[in-house]
Design a protein around this motif. Sequence first.
Motif, short mmCIF file in Angstrom:
data_model
loop_
_atom_site.label_atom_id
_atom_site.label_comp_id
_atom_site.label_asym_id
_atom_site.label_seq_id
_atom_site.Cartn_x
_atom_site.Cartn_y
_atom_site.Cartn_z
N ALA A 80 0.83 -1.21 0.00
CA ALA A 80 0.00 0.00 0.00
C ALA A 80 0.86 1.25 0.00
O ALA A 80 0.54 2.25 -0.67
CB ALA A 80 -0.93 -0.02 1.21
N GLU A 81 1.97 1.23 0.72
CA GLU A 81 2.85 2.39 0.77
C GLU A 81 3.43 2.70 -0.61
O GLU A 81 3.48 3.85 -1.03
CB GLU A 81 3.99 2.15 1.77
CG GLU A 81 4.94 3.33 1.90
CD GLU A 81 6.07 3.07 2.90
OE1 GLU A 81 6.84 4.01 3.15
OE2 GLU A 81 6.17 1.93 3.39
N ASP A 82 3.88 1.66 -1.31
CA ASP A 82 4.41 1.84 -2.66
C ASP A 82 3.34 2.41 -3.58
O ASP A 82 3.60 3.32 -4.38
CB ASP A 82 4.90 0.51 -3.24
CG ASP A 82 6.17 0.02 -2.56
OD1 ASP A 82 6.91 0.85 -2.02
OD2 ASP A 82 6.41 -1.20 -2.58
N VAL A 83 2.14 1.87 -3.49
CA VAL A 83 1.05 2.31 -4.35
C VAL A 83 0.75 3.79 -4.11
O VAL A 83 0.62 4.58 -5.06
CB VAL A 83 -0.21 1.46 -4.11
CG1 VAL A 83 -1.42 2.07 -4.82
CG2 VAL A 83 0.02 0.03 -4.60
N GLU A 84 0.64 4.18 -2.85
CA GLU A 84 0.34 5.58 -2.54
C GLU A 84 1.41 6.50 -3.10
O GLU A 84 1.11 7.53 -3.73
CB GLU A 84 0.21 5.77 -1.02
CG GLU A 84 -1.00 5.11 -0.40
CD GLU A 84 -2.30 5.85 -0.69
OE1 GLU A 84 -2.29 6.83 -1.46
OE2 GLU A 84 -3.34 5.45 -0.15
N GLU A 85 2.67 6.16 -2.88
CA GLU A 85 3.76 7.03 -3.34
C GLU A 85 3.78 7.15 -4.87
O GLU A 85 3.89 8.26 -5.42
CB GLU A 85 5.10 6.49 -2.84
CG GLU A 85 5.34 6.67 -1.35
CD GLU A 85 6.75 6.27 -0.95
OE1 GLU A 85 7.51 5.83 -1.82
OE2 GLU A 85 7.06 6.40 0.26
N VAL A 86 3.68 6.00 -5.54
CA VAL A 86 3.81 6.01 -7.00
C VAL A 86 2.61 6.67 -7.67
O VAL A 86 2.76 7.47 -8.60
CB VAL A 86 4.02 4.58 -7.52
CG1 VAL A 86 3.94 4.55 -9.05
CG2 VAL A 86 5.38 4.04 -7.07
#
Length: 225
Positions: A80-86
């Motif tokens: 989820a963290e990767d998705v939010e950032e990207v």
Amino acid sequence: MSSVLPKAARRGLADEAADLVRAAILDGRFPPGAALREVELAARLGVSRGSVREGLARLEREGLVRGGWHRGTTVIEVTAEDVEEVYVLRAALDRLAATTARRVADEEHLSALDRLVAEMAAEAAGSGEAHRLVALDIAFHDRIYAAAGNGRLTAAWEAIRSQLHLFQLRRVDAARAHYRARVVEEHRELAALLRSGDVRTLARRAEEHVDSARRSLLAGLPPAP
């Protein structure tokens, strides 16, 4: 490692090793979390371990794989963290690319977008293969960035492009019906707005398109441990 990979056409070429491994990742032959071992990849690709090592380093810079001194290289997990950032970054980039392309795109670029939408519609009406639809989705946005004609903007897009491709595949795995129901009309609307829509509406819809993808992907991810 049981996945079958084609031999590299030219030995010792790190870029080609990166291209072949990237294609295997995006085809699903190496799923998230899969180990990528230099010795086995070198043998399967027919290149040196050094070329594989350089190729994997390139994929790490693209954000597709992770490695470390005390651990092997693996395909990234989708968090989820990767998705939010990207996707937050993508929303800003896509907005700028779309509004810039709206001002400067020529008929060749706009016609190419229309053809890609037609290909999406034909694919969705037929088998609707996930990998093919996602490839057309990414190609559509490639064309918008090309139409914008800003080299640094394109470089920023290319820095996250491989991760986005993988994330979109994960999105389709989790919610294929939702993706197939929206992919054609959303891109058809963007193509139409690039031709004749006002800039404010185009900017808003470009961001909403990204936000829809982000929310759909997050909804399909398993809860964090």
